[in-house]
Design an enzyme around this catalytic site. Sequence first.
Site, PDB file in Angstrom:
ATOM      1  N   TYR A   1      -2.282   8.940  -6.452  1.00  0.00           N
ATOM      2  CA  TYR A   1      -3.002  10.182  -6.183  1.00  0.00           C
ATOM      3  C   TYR A   1      -2.038  11.284  -5.775  1.00  0.00           C
ATOM      4  O   TYR A   1      -0.858  11.027  -5.490  1.00  0.00           O
ATOM      5  CB  TYR A   1      -4.066   9.978  -5.099  1.00  0.00           C
ATOM      6  CG  TYR A   1      -3.513   9.814  -3.692  1.00  0.00           C
ATOM      7  CD1 TYR A   1      -2.859   8.640  -3.312  1.00  0.00           C
ATOM      8  CD2 TYR A   1      -3.634  10.832  -2.749  1.00  0.00           C
ATOM      9  CE1 TYR A   1      -2.359   8.493  -2.038  1.00  0.00           C
ATOM     10  CE2 TYR A   1      -3.129  10.687  -1.465  1.00  0.00           C
ATOM     11  CZ  TYR A   1      -2.497   9.516  -1.109  1.00  0.00           C
ATOM     12  OH  TYR A   1      -1.988   9.370   0.156  1.00  0.00           O
TER      13      TYR A   1
ATOM     14  N   ARG B   1       5.701  14.638  -8.918  1.00  0.00           N
ATOM     15  CA  ARG B   1       5.583  13.379  -8.161  1.00  0.00           C
ATOM     16  C   ARG B   1       4.473  12.498  -8.747  1.00  0.00           C
ATOM     17  O   ARG B   1       4.607  11.274  -8.787  1.00  0.00           O
ATOM     18  CB  ARG B   1       5.331  13.670  -6.674  1.00  0.00           C
ATOM     19  CG  ARG B   1       5.420  12.415  -5.815  1.00  0.00           C
ATOM     20  CD  ARG B   1       5.364  12.721  -4.334  1.00  0.00           C
ATOM     21  NE  ARG B   1       4.102  13.322  -3.952  1.00  0.00           N
ATOM     22  CZ  ARG B   1       3.827  13.772  -2.741  1.00  0.00           C
ATOM     23  NH1 ARG B   1       4.733  13.699  -1.783  1.00  0.00           N
ATOM     24  NH2 ARG B   1       2.663  14.307  -2.468  1.00  0.00           N
TER      25      ARG B   1
ATOM     26  N   ARG C   1     -12.126  -7.686 -14.491  1.00  0.00           N
ATOM     27  CA  ARG C   1     -11.193  -7.949 -13.398  1.00  0.00           C
ATOM     28  C   ARG C   1     -10.209  -9.068 -13.742  1.00  0.00           C
ATOM     29  O   ARG C   1     -10.606 -10.207 -14.003  1.00  0.00           O
ATOM     30  CB  ARG C   1     -11.971  -8.306 -12.127  1.00  0.00           C
ATOM     31  CG  ARG C   1     -11.078  -8.368 -10.902  1.00  0.00           C
ATOM     32  CD  ARG C   1     -11.851  -8.686  -9.637  1.00  0.00           C
ATOM     33  NE  ARG C   1     -10.952  -8.664  -8.479  1.00  0.00           N
ATOM     34  CZ  ARG C   1     -10.115  -9.652  -8.183  1.00  0.00           C
ATOM     35  NH1 ARG C   1     -10.072 -10.737  -8.927  1.00  0.00           N
ATOM     36  NH2 ARG C   1      -9.319  -9.554  -7.127  1.00  0.00           N
TER      37      ARG C   1
ATOM     38  N   HIS D   1      -5.743  -9.744 -12.837  1.00  0.00           N
ATOM     39  CA  HIS D   1      -4.586  -9.083 -12.212  1.00  0.00           C
ATOM     40  C   HIS D   1      -3.637  -8.448 -13.222  1.00  0.00           C
ATOM     41  O   HIS D   1      -3.098  -7.384 -12.987  1.00  0.00           O
ATOM     42  CB  HIS D   1      -3.814 -10.069 -11.339  1.00  0.00           C
ATOM     43  CG  HIS D   1      -4.534 -10.418 -10.077  1.00  0.00           C
ATOM     44  ND1 HIS D   1      -5.775 -11.031 -10.063  1.00  0.00           N
ATOM     45  CD2 HIS D   1      -4.204 -10.230  -8.779  1.00  0.00           C
ATOM     46  CE1 HIS D   1      -6.177 -11.199  -8.820  1.00  0.00           C
ATOM     47  NE2 HIS D   1      -5.242 -10.723  -8.016  1.00  0.00           N
TER      48      HIS D   1
ATOM     49  N   LYS E   1       3.156   7.134  -4.475  1.00  0.00           N
ATOM     50  CA  LYS E   1       1.958   7.633  -3.774  1.00  0.00           C
ATOM     51  C   LYS E   1       0.739   6.856  -4.280  1.00  0.00           C
ATOM     52  O   LYS E   1      -0.112   7.364  -5.016  1.00  0.00           O
ATOM     53  CB  LYS E   1       1.805   9.140  -3.985  1.00  0.00           C
ATOM     54  CG  LYS E   1       0.933   9.794  -2.920  1.00  0.00           C
ATOM     55  CD  LYS E   1       1.120  11.288  -2.906  1.00  0.00           C
ATOM     56  CE  LYS E   1       0.059  12.022  -2.119  1.00  0.00           C
ATOM     57  NZ  LYS E   1      -0.021  11.698  -0.708  1.00  0.00           N
TER      58      LYS E   1
ATOM     59  N   GLU F   1       7.625   7.138   9.018  1.00  0.00           N
ATOM     60  CA  GLU F   1       6.868   8.373   8.780  1.00  0.00           C
ATOM     61  C   GLU F   1       5.496   8.227   9.413  1.00  0.00           C
ATOM     62  O   GLU F   1       5.188   7.219  10.034  1.00  0.00           O
ATOM     63  CB  GLU F   1       6.747   8.650   7.280  1.00  0.00           C
ATOM     64  CG  GLU F   1       6.054   7.538   6.518  1.00  0.00           C
ATOM     65  CD  GLU F   1       6.010   7.762   5.013  1.00  0.00           C
ATOM     66  OE1 GLU F   1       6.023   8.917   4.556  1.00  0.00           O
ATOM     67  OE2 GLU F   1       5.942   6.745   4.285  1.00  0.00           O
TER      68      GLU F   1
ATOM     69  N   LEU G   1       7.317   8.116   1.770  1.00  0.00           N
ATOM     70  CA  LEU G   1       6.919   9.002   0.687  1.00  0.00           C
ATOM     71  C   LEU G   1       7.700  10.305   0.867  1.00  0.00           C
ATOM     72  O   LEU G   1       7.705  10.879   1.958  1.00  0.00           O
ATOM     73  CB  LEU G   1       5.417   9.304   0.752  1.00  0.00           C
ATOM     74  CG  LEU G   1       4.969  10.155  -0.426  1.00  0.00           C
ATOM     75  CD1 LEU G   1       4.827   9.305  -1.677  1.00  0.00           C
ATOM     76  CD2 LEU G   1       3.670  10.864  -0.132  1.00  0.00           C
TER      77      LEU G   1
HETATM   78  N1  PLP Z   1       3.917  10.409   3.974  1.00  0.00           N
HETATM   79  C1  PLP Z   1       2.778   9.801   3.577  1.00  0.00           C
HETATM   80  C2  PLP Z   1       2.634   8.327   3.756  1.00  0.00           C
HETATM   81  C3  PLP Z   1       1.746  10.558   2.996  1.00  0.00           C
HETATM   82  O1  PLP Z   1       0.620   9.960   2.594  1.00  0.00           O
HETATM   83  C4  PLP Z   1       1.922  11.956   2.859  1.00  0.00           C
HETATM   84  C5  PLP Z   1       0.882  12.786   2.278  1.00  0.00           C
HETATM   85  O2  PLP Z   1      -0.186  12.343   1.941  1.00  0.00           O
HETATM   86  C6  PLP Z   1       3.113  12.540   3.305  1.00  0.00           C
HETATM   87  C7  PLP Z   1       4.103  11.729   3.833  1.00  0.00           C
HETATM   88  C8  PLP Z   1       3.336  14.015   3.184  1.00  0.00           C
HETATM   89  O3  PLP Z   1       3.502  14.382   1.845  1.00  0.00           O
HETATM   90  P1  PLP Z   1       3.175  15.850   1.327  1.00  0.00           P
HETATM   91  O4  PLP Z   1       4.035  16.784   2.108  1.00  0.00           O
HETATM   92  O5  PLP Z   1       3.542  15.814  -0.112  1.00  0.00           O
HETATM   93  O6  PLP Z   1       1.717  16.076   1.574  1.00  0.00           O
END
Ligand code: PLP
Length: 287
Positions: free
Chosen positions: A33, A52, A100, A102, A147, A180, A205
């Site tokens: 997403y 991304r 379904r 895998h 993501k 994070e 991320l």
């Molecule tokens: N880290 C994670 C795990 C996230 O899910 C997100 C955003 O959803 C971010 C960092 C921040 O990313 P962005 O600045 O692209 O929103």
Amino acid sequence: MPRFAYVNGQFVPHQDASIHIEDRGYQFADGVYEVTPILKGTLIDEDPHLDRLERSLRELRIDMPMSRAAIKLVSAELMRRNRLTNGFIYIQVTRGVAPRDHKFPKAAKPALVMTTRQTRLPSEKVLNEGVGVATSPDIRWQRCDIKSVSLLPNILAKQQAVEAGAYEAWMVDAEGRVTEGSSTNAWIVTGDNKLVTRNATNSILNGITRMTLLKVAAAEGVTLEERPFTLEEAKTAKEAFLTSSSNFVMPVTRIDDQPVGNGHPGLLTMRLREGYLDFVQGGETAH
Ligand code: PLP
């Protein structure tokens, strides 16, 4: 509630929008997403978000459901139909619908859902006070750079943080270093005014806000260090903040109920928030 969503080729009333029960996103979290912010009616960093999206899809060997140009057209149309001013567009792509099993299905077509949400900018009160974060062990997998819609550890960390009275969770790896937030990137400012955020590896991320803010900070002459920092270092930092598409730059003034620095939003943090907002709205800072 927004009026329209876009589901697999059609604009549909948001309350009627639905997907198939054998969508692999629903059954396996087999999808990715993006959340692209909208500020004063303009999409912020649309191309980096779509870059991304393409990367996440490539890593999982899912095709783009339609061209980038078509996604942009649908985004613009959704914003128009839903009269978006501030908020975001949510784009989700899954491997599609199949019985379904895998292993990857042979014939499934990627499924695309796009929705919007109108949100408010954080109040002056929140910005003046900053927010608290609560820490928890990072129990995620080794590809946090993708993501993926598989967000269970993030959800559990966030819920634990909220129940502890905090706004966000900061996740900490086995070596005691902050990775994070549950949906944000983590930053600190050291006693000698160095800006520190974890380097973008598979452990985090790489936030689009993070990348843009690094440019803004460099243009403002701030000394940058992209490296892991420990929770102890964060707790004794001069300033701390978090970034994301829905928070932009948000001061963090408490970590596990301990004040950060003097307990108030930091000067550099607030300067960077302004610099960021100025830059993404066409200001001069980092052009
Ligand atoms: N880290 C994670 C795990 C996230 O899910 C997100 C955003 O959803 C971010 C960092 C921040 O990313 P962005 O600045 O692209 O929103």
